[in-house]
Design a protein around this motif. Structure first.
Motif, PDB file in Angstrom:
ATOM      1  N   TYR A 545       0.851  -1.195   0.000  1.00  0.00           N
ATOM      2  CA  TYR A 545       0.000   0.000   0.000  1.00  0.00           C
ATOM      3  C   TYR A 545       0.882   1.238   0.000  1.00  0.00           C
ATOM      4  CZ  TYR A 545      -3.587  -3.305   1.482  1.00  0.00           C
ATOM      5  OH  TYR A 545      -4.452  -4.364   1.547  1.00  0.00           O
ATOM      6  N   PRO A 547       1.133   5.396   1.012  1.00  0.00           N
ATOM      7  CA  PRO A 547       0.473   6.264   1.995  1.00  0.00           C
ATOM      8  C   PRO A 547      -0.686   7.014   1.330  1.00  0.00           C
ATOM      9  CG  PRO A 547       2.705   7.055   1.510  1.00  0.00           C
ATOM     10  CD  PRO A 547       2.518   5.783   0.763  1.00  0.00           C
ATOM     11  N   THR A 548      -1.600   7.494   2.136  1.00  0.00           N
ATOM     12  CA  THR A 548      -2.833   8.074   1.575  1.00  0.00           C
ATOM     13  C   THR A 548      -2.568   9.334   0.766  1.00  0.00           C
ATOM     14  OG1 THR A 548      -3.215   9.271   3.629  1.00  0.00           O
ATOM     15  CG2 THR A 548      -4.297   7.142   3.397  1.00  0.00           C
ATOM     16  N   ASN A 549      -1.457   9.999   1.024  1.00  0.00           N
ATOM     17  CA  ASN A 549      -1.232  11.209   0.227  1.00  0.00           C
ATOM     18  C   ASN A 549      -0.669  10.919  -1.166  1.00  0.00           C
ATOM     19  OD1 ASN A 549       1.148  10.448   1.301  1.00  0.00           O
ATOM     20  ND2 ASN A 549       1.595  12.388   2.313  1.00  0.00           N
ATOM     21  N   ARG A 551      -2.082  10.208  -3.956  1.00  0.00           N
ATOM     22  CA  ARG A 551      -3.489  10.222  -4.395  1.00  0.00           C
ATOM     23  C   ARG A 551      -3.774   9.204  -5.494  1.00  0.00           C
ATOM     24  NH1 ARG A 551      -1.897  14.554  -1.911  1.00  0.00           N
ATOM     25  NH2 ARG A 551      -3.332  16.083  -1.032  1.00  0.00           N
ATOM     26  N   ALA A 554      -4.881   5.719  -4.117  1.00  0.00           N
ATOM     27  CA  ALA A 554      -5.938   5.607  -3.101  1.00  0.00           C
ATOM     28  C   ALA A 554      -6.866   4.455  -3.457  1.00  0.00           C
ATOM     29  CB  ALA A 554      -6.721   6.914  -3.020  1.00  0.00           C
ATOM     30  N   ARG A 654     -12.435  -3.598  -0.048  1.00  0.00           N
ATOM     31  CA  ARG A 654     -12.126  -3.748   1.386  1.00  0.00           C
ATOM     32  C   ARG A 654     -12.785  -4.984   1.959  1.00  0.00           C
ATOM     33  NH1 ARG A 654      -9.733   0.673   4.002  1.00  0.00           N
ATOM     34  NH2 ARG A 654      -9.999  -0.394   5.978  1.00  0.00           N
TER      35      ARG A 654
ATOM     36  N   ALA B 575      -8.039  17.984   3.276  1.00  0.00           N
ATOM     37  CA  ALA B 575      -7.178  17.684   2.132  1.00  0.00           C
ATOM     38  C   ALA B 575      -7.162  16.187   1.821  1.00  0.00           C
ATOM     39  CB  ALA B 575      -5.765  18.188   2.399  1.00  0.00           C
ATOM     40  N   THR B 576      -6.529  15.874   0.709  1.00  0.00           N
ATOM     41  CA  THR B 576      -6.406  14.498   0.222  1.00  0.00           C
ATOM     42  C   THR B 576      -7.784  13.889   0.025  1.00  0.00           C
ATOM     43  OG1 THR B 576      -4.438  14.376   1.615  1.00  0.00           O
ATOM     44  CG2 THR B 576      -5.053  12.382   0.460  1.00  0.00           C
ATOM     45  N   GLN B 578      -8.868  12.130  -2.251  1.00  0.00           N
ATOM     46  CA  GLN B 578      -8.888  10.731  -2.707  1.00  0.00           C
ATOM     47  C   GLN B 578      -8.981   9.769  -1.531  1.00  0.00           C
ATOM     48  OE1 GLN B 578      -7.150  13.068  -4.045  1.00  0.00           O
ATOM     49  NE2 GLN B 578      -7.455  12.970  -6.246  1.00  0.00           N
ATOM     50  N   SER B 579      -8.703  10.265  -0.345  1.00  0.00           N
ATOM     51  CA  SER B 579      -8.785   9.388   0.829  1.00  0.00           C
ATOM     52  C   SER B 579     -10.210   9.163   1.294  1.00  0.00           C
ATOM     53  CB  SER B 579      -7.997   9.998   1.998  1.00  0.00           C
ATOM     54  OG  SER B 579      -6.639   9.925   1.739  1.00  0.00           O
ATOM     55  N   MET B 607      -9.623   7.276   4.739  1.00  0.00           N
ATOM     56  CA  MET B 607      -8.481   6.405   5.029  1.00  0.00           C
ATOM     57  C   MET B 607      -7.437   7.216   5.781  1.00  0.00           C
ATOM     58  SD  MET B 607      -7.610   4.124   1.699  1.00  0.00           S
ATOM     59  CE  MET B 607      -6.965   5.557   0.861  1.00  0.00           C
ATOM     60  N   THR B 608      -6.755   6.561   6.686  1.00  0.00           N
ATOM     61  CA  THR B 608      -5.689   7.255   7.397  1.00  0.00           C
ATOM     62  C   THR B 608      -4.443   6.384   7.423  1.00  0.00           C
ATOM     63  OG1 THR B 608      -5.888   6.382   9.637  1.00  0.00           O
ATOM     64  CG2 THR B 608      -7.486   8.072   8.967  1.00  0.00           C
ATOM     65  N   ASP B 609      -3.326   7.042   7.681  1.00  0.00           N
ATOM     66  CA  ASP B 609      -2.061   6.322   7.784  1.00  0.00           C
ATOM     67  C   ASP B 609      -1.716   6.057   9.244  1.00  0.00           C
ATOM     68  OD1 ASP B 609      -1.647   6.364   5.011  1.00  0.00           O
ATOM     69  OD2 ASP B 609      -0.864   8.391   5.116  1.00  0.00           O
ATOM     70  N   PRO B 623      -4.173   0.632   4.905  1.00  0.00           N
ATOM     71  CA  PRO B 623      -4.609   1.874   5.557  1.00  0.00           C
ATOM     72  C   PRO B 623      -5.867   1.609   6.372  1.00  0.00           C
ATOM     73  CG  PRO B 623      -4.247   2.222   3.186  1.00  0.00           C
ATOM     74  CD  PRO B 623      -4.153   0.750   3.430  1.00  0.00           C
ATOM     75  N   SER B 624      -5.913   2.170   7.552  1.00  0.00           N
ATOM     76  CA  SER B 624      -7.131   2.049   8.333  1.00  0.00           C
ATOM     77  C   SER B 624      -8.106   3.128   7.869  1.00  0.00           C
ATOM     78  CB  SER B 624      -6.825   2.199   9.822  1.00  0.00           C
ATOM     79  OG  SER B 624      -6.008   3.329  10.015  1.00  0.00           O
ATOM     80  N   ARG B 625      -9.327   3.066   8.372  1.00  0.00           N
ATOM     81  CA  ARG B 625     -10.254   4.112   7.964  1.00  0.00           C
ATOM     82  C   ARG B 625     -11.129   4.496   9.128  1.00  0.00           C
ATOM     83  NH1 ARG B 625     -14.647   1.292   3.825  1.00  0.00           N
ATOM     84  NH2 ARG B 625     -15.801   0.193   5.448  1.00  0.00           N
ATOM     85  N   ARG B 651     -14.422   7.884  -4.650  1.00  0.00           N
ATOM     86  CA  ARG B 651     -14.357   6.418  -4.537  1.00  0.00           C
ATOM     87  C   ARG B 651     -15.614   5.895  -3.839  1.00  0.00           C
ATOM     88  NH1 ARG B 651     -10.952   4.078  -1.475  1.00  0.00           N
ATOM     89  NH2 ARG B 651     -10.513   5.921  -0.235  1.00  0.00           N
TER      90      ARG B 651
END
Lengths: 654, 654
Positions: A545, A547-549, A551, A554, A654, B575-576, B578-579, B607-609, B623-625, B651
């Protein structure tokens, strides 16, 4: 740090390593038996339907053996130099009298094209005499000189013959007379870095410190204000080699050339990716040879930025084809990236120097990632077709029909007018032995698991080892002491790849728990002939994976097994690869093929438009989906079957 | 089909329609009170820190009133023409003596810049006298003439004054003397279509058939072999206006100019998007006026291709900034699209002609989609900042840092050197009344739900109607017979938007089930003063999906409510973007704001890192969410608050 090179583990001489590997020997043989001869034909413009190189012809004209105009790029000479470098490497481990004779003749020709004062460059000899050193930003003069030097060093190591080294030294001496901080010399540097790392090699080959000093000058001068490249542009009347006669509105961009600030102050990888990594390589070389802690720290910063924020999962760099360049942190688009094969080769150069400075697994991991996934992706199985660009996502129709993706090729090409990548792949693979091992005073490092035999002196003992490896398909590897005179302890250090979740070590079949430090397993012992240090690496396929940034990735996942990154191809999965998805809990099954290679399979899904009315482009009907067995193949081999779509990052359910 | 225009429902005269709408009046007022005066300042180079237009100055130089060089683009005259057209439209419904005096003076100036023979073009008058009609592919001479004609027709309709029309006719007569299939005339056509649709308007305004014939000539000549534009290029010595003095290797691309084959044979929208839709508009005009069934069929084919395979969800077209052009079917990248505001305006022109040819809801649906989502997105709330490009996805850092995305602006700009879009928005919105209604012999069509009053003659009766509409926020609309003399049946036809899943109709409060045919609800009745036909449109927010071969939207969903497409902005969601993701079963809640506008809200995820080790770029940790309330705002208003990221296709979690 000290300036004593011995303290740092250094690569073994090429003649002390012989690659014998089920996977890599095929590449080495391909380079030797096919690529080197093919490229000689290319240098002589004898490949039908391919863009001519014109390199030999330019040298013949410059040498006065033929009439004609210079043709090709201003740096066309380097086609020949890189070929000669590969030949030198190849001859080191595999003598070949016929090849050596052809190369000797080419060297003869270079000698004839060299001026009295040592200068050699066919463009300036033939097309623009009297214009030497007037356009360093565009004309790659020092870059070309650097490749001559690299070729000369390889050739003397491979053959013992010094003719090319003499030519290169004369040129280097001339450059040393022209450039430097002393009064009367030009305080300049090249638009395309390369001379710097080459001069370090020349120093290493000759012991002549002035070459090291000159390399240091070029590195330290870069980015100082007032900017040399801008002043030169003004002196020239604001013209560019690439648009003759046109007064330019925009000055050359210093960041593109990594000349926006002094190199020691740089902390973000910017500009043309190949230039960047060639420069970082020289910086690391100089830090090593001069014991320069702050320069090494700059290397570490640039490494961390590049690898931690701007590298693709296949170990490639350069997010945009505009200037073949880095863009900015976490900007890693999959369908428009450049990821030039040459840039990954430069990244490997840099990684090897960093491994000398500090043996840390992360350098070896990146070296391995770039080597197994991008460098070999650059060359087709037939050795005659090449990728310059290594995309993460290919839709052949878009490569054709969307101008922003014209640089993304779905098929490897025969030869390019700007033929940097093919000879670069050739010289890297023919010198692979320099990347597998490094030897310190009493430690032998195995950075890569590539089957080979090597000789080294460890703690005063002459040792010959045999490395066997099942990679990239099988995880078993071993390092056997084939010969060892005398007695006394020395250390074998095996890299523990980050992708191996669990690695099991044994000595002579007995399990051990070695000290693991910075990604290397150290086993210290009074090693005797016949002793075997073995490791079983974890070959479980796994998901990666971003990181979320990042983009672009994602909701997506990439697959890896061992050192290989996998991809999805149309030939295995059908068209419209974006329609397939992989459940996060789906088992990844390794499917061993007849040739021993491994595909991955999983139970996934494909979206369909079955329930969709066909009339309008956008509708409220949610796409239905059906189960599909999805198949992933090693990225490095993509595009070797039927041409079609390819995708590295697949949508994850997921 | 017949060539009797009366049989086809035609737009009402602008003076017969008055916009009075809670939503649109603000735009109409903005154009009249702010944009038209602001653009006059721009034409006179009086906007601080904005690129100067130079249009008035060029005319003054051409008229001999000022000394100087021509500046700006070769088609800079059209800045003034498009402004005058907007002024003409505006004066039709809103007289303004001061504005009219300013416009009259500008017209005076154009007259002074006109040559004896009728030709008018400040570039060729000032910069290249004697070079008229030598470079039609690049120099937009006929394009500029077309905008002069359009301005003249609008101005006579708005003011009754014929001075500009006289200028335009003299020029059109001159063009008619130069171009045509008759011996001695040039069988050529312009690189940028526009003259064709303008000549049809000139025919409609004057009744002079030779203008229709000339328009027809330009359309029929286009794409014939040998290609005029290529022959002209050869005659010119293979040069381009855009690179003076350089002999070009590549000839102009015929497909870029929609000249690759005769227009009747075209079935795929290709090339520069604005040129394409301007041409299709003229084709539909000619098909209507000449009763040309096969030409109409070509229009239908091109419509279906463009709208069914190459249109973005906001009603915009042009998938690439390279040539501001179409690419190919289903290639709809979200982060590199061009989607020029002008192209959607041209699409609206085309849709209106197709509605005349055959009143089908799909034309009105696309017209509404482009108008509500792209045209108004092109202009900021202050009327002084504009988008040319209407992206589906914006990451401001990438607009800055990735050269492939430099054309994507995160902020509307003041004025452009090539100022096509601002005056184009002005002329469309100031002529909005022409798009709301159409009247046939005995049927009044309401194509758009824009509050207004209109007068028409229906089945011999003089009828005045009042359309009221809650769109885009509320679904209630009604058409009231405000006045109607005499007696006898006529038909009111309301478009039934495709986005309205259920539409409830009533007459005088009593529910009816009208005949629905091709997207229109027809109610035939002996309508009397005070009668009200009302409809309740379905304003339930809904999800839109693209077909699976739109690879860019795989696994993504867009939101729409009423005619408005929604988007996600950083200011609302962080921000981000796409997350964030939207579960497919999450309820979409309409959140009415204080000003009556509506946002959409849903319970989604981010989603977070959080669980991710920070060291390397690619890792095995999924990534968790976490839950996040996500907020969507109307696309058309994006970028009017704090600048930041924006995303249309989010998404979807299945």
């Amino acid at each position: 740090m000290s300036n004593d090179k011995k303290i740092h583990p250094h690569p073994l001489e090429l003649s002390a390593v012989r690659i014998r590997d089920d996977y890599w020997s095929a590449y080495v043989d391909l380079i030797r038996d096919t690529v080197i001869p093919y490229q000689w034909e290319a240098l002589n413009d004898r490949i039908p339907d391919a863009e001519p190189s014109r390199a030999i012809r330019n040298f013949r004209i410059a040498a006065g053996l033929e009439e004609g105009e210079f043709e090709g790029f201003v740096f066309q000479d380097t086609d020949l130099y890189k070929w000669l470098e590969a030949v030198g490497f190849s001859l080191a481990s595999h003598p070949d009298a016929d090849l050596e004779r052809v190369a000797d003749e080419a060297i003869e020709l270079i000698g004839k094209a060299q001026s009295e004062d040592g200068y050699v460059n066919t463009y300036f000899a033939v097309a623009e005499p009297g214009k030497r050193w007037t356009n360093l930003v565009d004309c790659h003069e020092l870059y070309s000189a650097g490749h001559l030097i690299e070729a000369a060093v390889a050739y003397v190591q491979g053959t013992g013959k010094t003719k090319l080294l003499d030519i290169a030294r004369r040129f280097a001496d001339h450059i040393d007379a022209v450039f430097g901080s002393e009064p009367g010399k030009t305080r300049g540097y090249d638009g395309h870095q390369e001379i710097e790392l080459a001069l370090v090699k020349l120093y290493e080959a000759t012991g002549e410190r002035k070459y090291l000093k000159l390399a240091n000058f070029f590195i330290e001068e870069r980015g100082r204000e007032p900017h040399f490249l801008l002043e030169e542009w003004e002196r020239r009347g604001r013209t560019s080699h690439w648009a003759p006669g046109v007064v330019q509105k925009m000055p050359p961009q210093m960041a593109y050339h990594q000349a926006h600030k002094p190199v020691r102050e740089q902390d973000v990888a910017v500009g043309h990716a190949v230039r960047a990594v060639y420069m970082y390589t020289a910086m690391a070389d100089l830090a090593l040879h001069q014991g320069d802690v702050s320069l090494l720290e700059a290397c570490r910063r640039l490494w961390r930025n590049m690898v931690g924020k701007q590298m693709y999962v296949n170990g490639s760099i350069g997010s945009t084809h505009h200037g073949e360049a880095f863009t900015f942190d976490y900007d890693l688009p999959n369908d428009t990236n450049y990821s030039e094969t040459c840039a990954s080769i430069g990244l490997i150069f840099f990684a090897r120097r960093m491994l000398q400075a500090e043996p840390k697994g992360e350098y070896g991991d990146v070296m391995e990632r770039a080597l197994y996934n991008t460098v070999t992706a650059g060359i087709a199985g037939d050795g005659k077709h090449y990728f310059y660009v290594n995309p993460m996502e290919v839709w052949p129709a878009a490569s054709e029909g969307n101008p922003g993706k014209h640089h993304i090729k779905a098929l490897r090409q025969k030869w390019y007018g700007c033929a940097c990548c093919p000879p670069n792949v050739a010289r890297l693979i023919s010198s692979l032995g320099q990347y597998v091992f490094a030897a310190g005073e009493d430690t032998l490092y195995a950075h890569l698991y590539i089957g080979s035999e090597a000789s080294a002196k460890l703690n005063g003992r002459n040792v010959r080892v045999r490395l066997e490896s099942g990679l990239p398909w099988k995880g078993a590897a071993s390092l056997k002491i084939a010969e060892a005179d005398g007695a006394g302890a020395f250390t074998l250090a095996l890299r523990v790849p980050a992708w191996s979740q669990e690695s099991i070590f044994a000595v002579n079949g007995e399990r051990i728990s070695p000290e693991i430090r910075d990604g290397y397993a150290y086993v210290d012992r009074d090693w005797r002939e016949g002793d075997i240090l073995s490791v079983e690496l974890d070959m479980e396929p796994h998901r990666l994976y971003a990181p979320t940034n990042v983009r672009a990735n994602a909701g997506r996942v990439a697959l890896q097994r061992g050192p290989l990154v996998y991809c999805f191809e149309e030939v295995d999965n059908g068209a419209t690869l974006q329609s397939i998805s992989l459940p996060s809990d789906a088992a990844l099954r390794a499917a061993v093929q007849l040739d021993g290679s491994v595909l991955l399979e999983a139970d996934g899904y494909r979206m369909t438009d079955a329930d969709r009315p066909s009339s309008s482009l956008y509708g409220t009907a949610k796409p239905s989906r059906e189960p599909q067995r999805i198949v992933a193949a090693p990225y490095t081999r993509w595009g070797n079957r039927e041409p079609g779509e390819m995708l590295v990052w697949i949508r994850e359910d997921r």
